[in-house]
Design a protein around this motif. Sequence first.
Motif, short mmCIF file in Angstrom:
data_model
loop_
_atom_site.label_atom_id
_atom_site.label_comp_id
_atom_site.label_asym_id
_atom_site.label_seq_id
_atom_site.Cartn_x
_atom_site.Cartn_y
_atom_site.Cartn_z
N UNK A 38 0.82 -1.21 0.00
CA UNK A 38 0.00 0.00 0.00
C UNK A 38 0.85 1.26 0.00
N UNK A 39 2.04 1.17 0.60
CA UNK A 39 2.94 2.33 0.67
C UNK A 39 3.89 2.40 -0.52
N UNK A 40 3.80 1.42 -1.42
CA UNK A 40 4.68 1.42 -2.59
C UNK A 40 6.09 0.96 -2.30
N UNK A 41 6.28 0.20 -1.25
CA UNK A 41 7.60 -0.30 -0.88
C UNK A 41 7.78 -1.74 -1.36
N UNK A 42 8.99 -2.12 -1.73
CA UNK A 42 9.25 -3.52 -2.07
C UNK A 42 9.01 -4.42 -0.86
N UNK A 43 8.46 -5.60 -1.11
CA UNK A 43 8.23 -6.54 -0.02
C UNK A 43 9.55 -6.89 0.68
N UNK A 44 9.53 -6.87 1.98
CA UNK A 44 10.74 -7.19 2.75
C UNK A 44 11.53 -5.99 3.19
N UNK A 45 11.11 -4.79 2.78
CA UNK A 45 11.85 -3.58 3.16
C UNK A 45 11.90 -3.41 4.67
N UNK A 46 10.76 -3.59 5.32
CA UNK A 46 10.70 -3.39 6.77
C UNK A 46 11.55 -4.42 7.50
N UNK A 47 11.48 -5.67 7.05
CA UNK A 47 12.29 -6.72 7.68
C UNK A 47 13.78 -6.45 7.52
N UNK A 48 14.17 -5.96 6.34
CA UNK A 48 15.60 -5.69 6.13
C UNK A 48 16.11 -4.64 7.10
N UNK A 49 15.25 -3.70 7.46
CA UNK A 49 15.62 -2.69 8.45
C UNK A 49 15.58 -3.27 9.87
N UNK A 50 14.53 -4.01 10.16
CA UNK A 50 14.38 -4.57 11.50
C UNK A 50 15.49 -5.53 11.87
N UNK A 51 15.97 -6.29 10.86
CA UNK A 51 17.01 -7.28 11.12
C UNK A 51 18.40 -6.80 10.75
N UNK A 52 18.54 -5.54 10.35
CA UNK A 52 19.87 -4.99 10.09
C UNK A 52 20.67 -5.04 11.40
N UNK A 53 21.93 -5.46 11.35
CA UNK A 53 22.70 -5.64 12.60
C UNK A 53 22.71 -4.42 13.51
N UNK A 54 22.77 -3.22 12.92
CA UNK A 54 22.83 -2.03 13.76
C UNK A 54 21.52 -1.78 14.52
N UNK A 55 20.41 -2.35 14.02
CA UNK A 55 19.12 -2.22 14.70
C UNK A 55 18.78 -3.45 15.54
N UNK A 56 19.10 -4.61 15.00
CA UNK A 56 18.70 -5.88 15.60
C UNK A 56 19.61 -6.32 16.74
N UNK A 57 20.91 -6.20 16.56
CA UNK A 57 21.84 -6.72 17.57
C UNK A 57 21.68 -6.06 18.93
N UNK A 58 21.54 -4.73 19.01
CA UNK A 58 21.32 -4.14 20.33
C UNK A 58 20.08 -4.70 21.03
N UNK A 59 19.03 -4.99 20.26
CA UNK A 59 17.82 -5.58 20.83
C UNK A 59 18.11 -6.97 21.37
#
Length: 215
Positions: A38-59
């Motif tokens: 709906x936002x015109x983003x490629x599928x998986x965009x949000x996951x790629x950010x959520x699981x990016x090491x700089x975001x995911x590893x601190x969590x």
Amino acid sequence: MTANPRGTRLPPFDAVLCDLDGVIRFYDTSEVTRLERAAGLPEGTTASLGYAPENDLPLLLGRITREQWADSIVQGLLPRVSPDEAETLALAFTTADFRADETVVGLLRRVRDHCPLVLVTNATRWLDEDLRRLGLTGLAHSVVNSSHVGVAKPDPRIYEIAVARAGVPPDRCLFVDDRRENVDAAVALGMTGVLHRDAAGLGAALAAALGHWAA
């Protein structure tokens, strides 16, 4: 299968160390996919950010909250989408529903009846709540959660903690994970590694031990 000094045949392992996500637990990301389209983003965009090491590893090391994790996803989505769309996507991703593979759970319950079962997982501080929701609080004898112990796979230290919890030597441990680098790290420490693909493959890996115990 090996033999002990008295000649009695032994099972192929004396403990199972098992991953959670990608082996036992699976997330439903259908709502995130719908929102991305709906936002015109490629599928998986949000996951790629959520699981990016700089975001995911601190969590996964217990250093940030769920809200801070969501905010890092929002910041990554801007300015590709509006602030409202970014916040909606981040919320949907960080609170996505999940389910357990009941066939895998059944296999692990059989294992648990005969040898130590330890979950070794790169997980969040709210993992205990998630396990309660899945009805899996008592599945394993012990849970080694990266956000509690402060190290994450494939760091050797988390495997050493898990082996100590199991109470058997590394070469008598079977390690199961869906990520090759995590399996390779376990094998480097002397364990037998299983790269998980599906419940049938896991059943085959456990068959010799389950047959031994049944006999």
